[in-house]
Write a protein that holds these residues in place. Structure first.
Motif, mmCIF file in Angstrom:
data_model
loop_
_atom_site.group_PDB
_atom_site.id
_atom_site.type_symbol
_atom_site.label_atom_id
_atom_site.label_comp_id
_atom_site.label_asym_id
_atom_site.label_seq_id
_atom_site.Cartn_x
_atom_site.Cartn_y
_atom_site.Cartn_z
ATOM 1 N N THR A 132 -45.258 19.320 -60.156
ATOM 2 C CA THR A 132 -44.752 20.699 -60.206
ATOM 3 C C THR A 132 -44.430 21.249 -58.829
ATOM 4 O O THR A 132 -43.562 22.116 -58.687
ATOM 5 C CB THR A 132 -45.792 21.611 -60.886
ATOM 6 O OG1 THR A 132 -46.416 20.911 -61.960
ATOM 7 C CG2 THR A 132 -45.132 22.865 -61.420
ATOM 8 N N ALA A 135 -40.630 21.151 -57.870
ATOM 9 C CA ALA A 135 -39.783 22.246 -58.358
ATOM 10 C C ALA A 135 -40.178 23.568 -57.705
ATOM 11 O O ALA A 135 -39.316 24.387 -57.373
ATOM 12 C CB ALA A 135 -39.894 22.356 -59.877
ATOM 13 N N ALA A 136 -41.481 23.769 -57.496
ATOM 14 C CA ALA A 136 -41.950 25.011 -56.872
ATOM 15 C C ALA A 136 -41.449 25.130 -55.437
ATOM 16 O O ALA A 136 -41.174 26.236 -54.951
ATOM 17 C CB ALA A 136 -43.472 25.063 -56.911
ATOM 18 N N ALA A 139 -38.109 26.558 -55.600
ATOM 19 C CA ALA A 139 -38.186 27.977 -55.931
ATOM 20 C C ALA A 139 -38.637 28.800 -54.733
ATOM 21 O O ALA A 139 -38.178 29.934 -54.537
ATOM 22 C CB ALA A 139 -39.144 28.183 -57.100
ATOM 23 N N PHE A 166 -48.490 24.751 -58.336
ATOM 24 C CA PHE A 166 -47.329 25.646 -58.279
ATOM 25 C C PHE A 166 -47.345 26.437 -56.973
ATOM 26 O O PHE A 166 -46.330 26.543 -56.275
ATOM 27 C CB PHE A 166 -47.382 26.657 -59.428
ATOM 28 C CG PHE A 166 -46.911 26.188 -60.764
ATOM 29 C CD1 PHE A 166 -45.578 26.325 -61.140
ATOM 30 C CD2 PHE A 166 -47.799 25.661 -61.676
ATOM 31 C CE1 PHE A 166 -45.146 25.938 -62.395
ATOM 32 C CE2 PHE A 166 -47.379 25.264 -62.936
ATOM 33 C CZ PHE A 166 -46.049 25.397 -63.300
ATOM 34 N N TYR A 170 -44.728 26.291 -53.804
ATOM 35 C CA TYR A 170 -43.963 27.527 -53.591
ATOM 36 C C TYR A 170 -44.100 28.013 -52.147
ATOM 37 O O TYR A 170 -43.095 28.284 -51.474
ATOM 38 C CB TYR A 170 -44.465 28.593 -54.561
ATOM 39 C CG TYR A 170 -43.643 29.848 -54.602
ATOM 40 C CD1 TYR A 170 -42.324 29.836 -55.048
ATOM 41 C CD2 TYR A 170 -44.196 31.064 -54.227
ATOM 42 C CE1 TYR A 170 -41.575 31.002 -55.113
ATOM 43 C CE2 TYR A 170 -43.455 32.242 -54.290
ATOM 44 C CZ TYR A 170 -42.148 32.203 -54.732
ATOM 45 O OH TYR A 170 -41.408 33.368 -54.797
ATOM 46 N N ILE A 271 -39.970 27.961 -62.734
ATOM 47 C CA ILE A 271 -40.416 26.635 -62.326
ATOM 48 C C ILE A 271 -40.876 25.934 -63.597
ATOM 49 O O ILE A 271 -41.908 26.283 -64.165
ATOM 50 C CB ILE A 271 -41.559 26.724 -61.303
ATOM 51 C CG1 ILE A 271 -41.125 27.564 -60.092
ATOM 52 C CG2 ILE A 271 -42.005 25.329 -60.855
ATOM 53 C CD1 ILE A 271 -42.287 28.024 -59.224
ATOM 54 N N ILE A 307 -36.169 23.588 -61.657
ATOM 55 C CA ILE A 307 -36.037 25.036 -61.719
ATOM 56 C C ILE A 307 -34.954 25.365 -62.730
ATOM 57 O O ILE A 307 -34.039 24.573 -62.958
ATOM 58 C CB ILE A 307 -35.734 25.679 -60.350
ATOM 59 C CG1 ILE A 307 -34.438 25.145 -59.731
ATOM 60 C CG2 ILE A 307 -36.911 25.497 -59.401
ATOM 61 C CD1 ILE A 307 -34.015 25.895 -58.474
#
Length: 340
Positions: A132, A135-136, A139, A166, A170, A271, A307
């Protein structure tokens, strides 16, 4: 609470279907939810979509059992053992210990667990895990390029690995933006180095989602990532009242623009962990006689994480930022850029 879906086995038992094709392909599956409920518009619901897809496309019987609290885990598990379900899918990190206990006690039963991996691996448990943070990271980079105040907020449901992964990705995406753009975007709510930050300690309270988002907004954040399941709906409601020009929200697990359409305008992106895809693959393997224990990792490269499209925000995101995001994605997929 039980929510039943009709399945081939029940029709066979009732004498409504017959023949070797049905007998050979009769597979049933049960999802046991985490405390957020099957309608959490997040990971429980996304996994259930994978079950429903398997029911429609593969003829697999699908049933979901909800767990309002952790004390319901063992009774709910007991209720679906004894040949009632060919595959039992438990959803969420909190299910880790209970799933391990029952898997060891029932070696002939097939299990799959979302967001938990075992060391050593269990031969009758397929772990669905997700990178994850990849993708975070995207984002985070996007958010850093879109903030007007220079301050971004994040908070979690509980301080557990499926949540903090996450938050780690991020914040590191924001930091990467700062490094390459020589910017100074500030992040409130999480320090991935110290593993300290803001947590509501639940996945259900909309009031907590509103309160934590309000506090971060009052401290200057104009973009907020709530990693807290249903709690995030409270944050989205606040953003809707303030207007997305003042506060934008990032969804988690599913594309929240689609699953929370009434408030869709507030989501910059989501996400996504594609538990629907990984759950479907587990059930397909079971139906095809290919089920095996071990770990199934979803990444940017294989479509297990991503995302979401920008939807209503599409026209607001500069073309050069979109180009940079594509370049960052390519570097992560190729291994040239680490998100750790």
């Amino acid at each position: 609470m039980y929510i039943y879906k009709p399945f081939v086995g029940a029709l066979l038992a009732a004498g409504l279907l017959s023949g070797p094709a049905f007998a050979e392909n009769k597979i049933s599956a049960c999802e046991l939810t985490d405390t957020g409920g099957v309608d959490d518009r997040s990971f429980n619901e996304t996994a259930w979509h994978g079950m429903q897809r398997a029911e429609k496309e593969l003829g697999i019987g699908a049933k979901v059992v909800e767990s309002p609290s952790e004390v319901d885990f063992e009774p709910n598990m007991t209720s679906v053992l004894g040949g009632k379900c060919d595959v039992i899918v438990t959803v969420g990190f909190l299910w880790g210990k209970a799933t391990e206990k029952f898997a060891k006690a029932n070696p002939g039963q097939k299990f799959s667990i979302v967001d938990y991996a075992y060391t050593p691996q269990l031969s009758n448990v397929r772990s669905q895990t997700f990178a994850t943070d990849e993708a975070a990271f995207l984002a985070g980079y996007l958010s850093a390029g879109m903030t007007k105040t220079g301050t971004i907020g994040v908070f979690g449901g509980m301080n557990i690995p499926p949540v903090t992964i996450f938050m780690d990705g991020y914040v590191r995406g924001i930091r990467y933006y700062n490094a390459v753009k020589k910017a100074s975007v500030n992040v409130l709510g999480w320090d991935p180095d110290k593993k300290q930050g803001l947590f509501v300690n639940n996945f259900r309270s909309l009031d907590d989602g509103r309160t934590f988002a309000q506090n971060l907004y009052d401290e200057g954040a104009d973009i907020i990532l709530p990693v807290a399941g249903t709690v995030g709906l409270g944050s989205a409601a606040l953003a809707d009242e303030l207007g997305p020009d003042k506060l934008k929200i990032l969804g988690v697990d599913a594309d929240m623009y689609l699953t929370n359409q009434k408030l869709g305008r507030v989501y910059l992106t989501s996400i996504m962990k594609r538990m629907d895809n990984t759950t479907f693959e587990v059930l397909k393997d079971a139906k095809d006689g290919k089920f095996a224990g071990g770990e199934q990792l979803g990444t940017l490269a294989n479509g297990g994480v991503d995302i979401a499209p920008f939807h209503d925000m599409e026209s607001q995101i500069p073309d050069d930022l979109k180009t940079e995001l594509a370049e960052v994605r390519a570097q992560i997929v190729s291994g040239k850029l680490s998100v750790k």
